[in-house]
Scaffold this motif. Structure first.
Motif, PDB file in Angstrom:
ATOM      1  N   SER A  85      -5.451   7.754   0.977  1.00  0.00           N
ATOM      2  CA  SER A  85      -4.132   7.857   0.360  1.00  0.00           C
ATOM      3  C   SER A  85      -4.208   8.874  -0.771  1.00  0.00           C
ATOM      4  O   SER A  85      -5.116   8.805  -1.604  1.00  0.00           O
ATOM      5  N   LEU A  92      -0.678  -2.508   5.682  1.00  0.00           N
ATOM      6  CA  LEU A  92      -1.584  -1.397   5.406  1.00  0.00           C
ATOM      7  C   LEU A  92      -0.822  -0.463   4.498  1.00  0.00           C
ATOM      8  O   LEU A  92       0.289  -0.039   4.839  1.00  0.00           O
ATOM      9  N   THR A 103      -9.660   5.632   6.041  1.00  0.00           N
ATOM     10  CA  THR A 103      -8.274   5.697   5.603  1.00  0.00           C
ATOM     11  C   THR A 103      -8.223   6.373   4.238  1.00  0.00           C
ATOM     12  O   THR A 103      -9.142   6.219   3.429  1.00  0.00           O
ATOM     13  N   SER A 146      -1.588   3.791  -2.092  1.00  0.00           N
ATOM     14  CA  SER A 146      -1.085   3.815  -3.466  1.00  0.00           C
ATOM     15  C   SER A 146      -1.065   5.216  -4.066  1.00  0.00           C
ATOM     16  O   SER A 146      -0.640   5.403  -5.198  1.00  0.00           O
ATOM     17  N   SER A 149      -5.726   5.149  -3.197  1.00  0.00           N
ATOM     18  CA  SER A 149      -6.544   4.383  -2.265  1.00  0.00           C
ATOM     19  C   SER A 149      -5.671   3.730  -1.202  1.00  0.00           C
ATOM     20  O   SER A 149      -4.474   3.515  -1.415  1.00  0.00           O
ATOM     21  N   SER A 156      -5.255   0.358   1.322  1.00  0.00           N
ATOM     22  CA  SER A 156      -5.681  -1.040   1.319  1.00  0.00           C
ATOM     23  C   SER A 156      -4.968  -1.809   2.421  1.00  0.00           C
ATOM     24  O   SER A 156      -3.924  -1.388   2.923  1.00  0.00           O
ATOM     25  N   ALA A 157      -5.557  -2.929   2.787  1.00  0.00           N
ATOM     26  CA  ALA A 157      -4.981  -3.797   3.815  1.00  0.00           C
ATOM     27  C   ALA A 157      -4.881  -5.205   3.273  1.00  0.00           C
ATOM     28  O   ALA A 157      -5.690  -5.632   2.440  1.00  0.00           O
ATOM     29  N   GLU A 158      -3.874  -5.922   3.733  1.00  0.00           N
ATOM     30  CA  GLU A 158      -3.703  -7.299   3.303  1.00  0.00           C
ATOM     31  C   GLU A 158      -3.124  -8.105   4.454  1.00  0.00           C
ATOM     32  O   GLU A 158      -2.486  -7.564   5.357  1.00  0.00           O
TER      33      GLU A 158
END
Lengths: 164, 187
Positions: free
Chosen positions: A75, B86, A73, B89, B92, B94-96
């Motif tokens: 970003s 998901l 993944t 930013s 990066s 990130s998942a929570e």
């Protein structure tokens, strides 16, 4: 009480031959939101288009992205850009596209934010949020190949949604 | 996925987040709620059960950063919600995930940018079914030319009740008076 059916097709372009640019002009300001559906591919294999509003070519665009390619993944962010970057397929076999949400696009108080939900078959799934730092109502949307042309058969459909 | 009516022969498609758009005629505006600037919450009440799904399209900002607008159903403030997210930013991904919550988190507020609003498209699937828990998924984000977030979230309300009201509530700061959420029914 429900106010009635909406999600009105405003315009649809199907490319009969490869073209560098597709533009929606004179967009009515009488809807609450717009939704633009892109499906197709670009001949040079870039996998994205460039998008500008109201002919504005200044460095007034930015975006934040989230993507996954099946193993990782990612970003990224682009600030002070001259364009936004809708997703399209990079080839016929990796055909792709985007569903782009323009909420409150005709207000003249705030900058314009746009949500993207894109994909490329076999390659990636992508979400983006884009910003156009301009308080003007969006009255035209121009989409161009990053290089070369957008392939024949690619479709661009613009809908208007009217809230109660 | 295209769906063909056996009765009419007409094809239709889903308009939910991430899926192809529906055919016109199967998407209906139900109501719009706008914050007053002096209240933390808005509520859609008496939601008819005649649709297959609901969609909320939101345009919102709170005057202080790091506030969020939460989603609750039928005034249920118990610990009957869960969610996964998901997000990106800009640097990066990130998942929570959160279980046993008293809300589903929704909109983040842009920080220190008065002209920038967070958008959200929220799908509430099979909301009137009384045989199963309810599923919610969202696409939401904002960009502030140097900061921002883009997120997919999914959530669950562990109740078999039909969703008849939806409350969107900020935790600490009143959303601005042009913050608006519009509710639609999808067939």
């Amino acid at each position: 009480m429900p106010a009635g059916k909406t999600y009105t097709p405003l315009a649809r372009t199907t490319l009969s031959s490869a073209a560098a640019t597709v533009t929606f002009n004179s967009i009515s300001g009488s809807y609450t939101d717009l939704v633009l559906i892109i499906n197709g591919y670009d001949i040079d294999g870039n996998g994205y288009l460039t998008m500008q509003f109201n002919g504005n070519t200044g460095s007034n665009y930015s975006r934040t992205t989230l993507s996954g390619n099946g193993s990782t993944t990612t970003s990224i962010r682009n600030s002070n850009s001259t364009v936004l970057y809708p997703t399209i397929g990079p080839s016929l076999t990796n055909i792709g596209g985007d569903i782009i949400h323009f909420l409150n696009y005709s207000n003249t108080t705030t900058n314009k934010t746009v949500l993207f939900r894109g994909s490329q078959t076999g390659n990636a799934t992508i979400a983006q949020v884009g910003l156009w730092r301009n308080t003007s109502a969006i009255t035209s949307i121009s989409l161009s190949a990053a290089s070369g042309n957008i392939a024949a058969g690619s479709t661009f459909t613009l809908y208007g949604i009217l809230a109660a | 996925m295209a769906i063909r009516s056996l009765k009419t022969g007409q094809f239709s498609r889903s308009a939910l987040v991430g899926n192809p758009v529906i055919m016109p005629g199967s998407y209906e505006s139900i109501a719009t709620a706008t914050f007053t600037g002096s209240a933390l919450s808005i509520t859609f009440s008496s939601i008819p059960s005649t649709y297959s799904h609901l969609q909320i399209r939101g345009f919102a900002r709170t005057p202080s950063g790091n506030d969020q607008i939460d989603l609750r159903f039928n005034s249920d403030t118990g610990n009957n919600y869960s969610m996964h997210g998901l997000s990106g930013s800009g640097s990066s991904a990130s998942a929570e995930g959160y279980g046993t919550q008293n809300r589903i988190f929704n909109v983040n507020s842009p920080i220190s940018n008065a002209d920038i609003y967070c958008l959200s498209v929220i799908d509430i699937l099979d909301y009137a079914n009384t045989n199963k828990y309810k599923t919610v998924r969202t696409l939401q984000g904002y960009d502030a030319n140097g900061s921002g977030v883009i997120a997919f979230n999914s959530g669950s309300w562990q109740s078999t009740s039909a969703v008849t009201s939806i409350t969107l509530a900020a935790r600490s700061y009143n959303p601005t008076s042009i913050s608006t959420f519009a509710l639609y029914g999808v067939n």
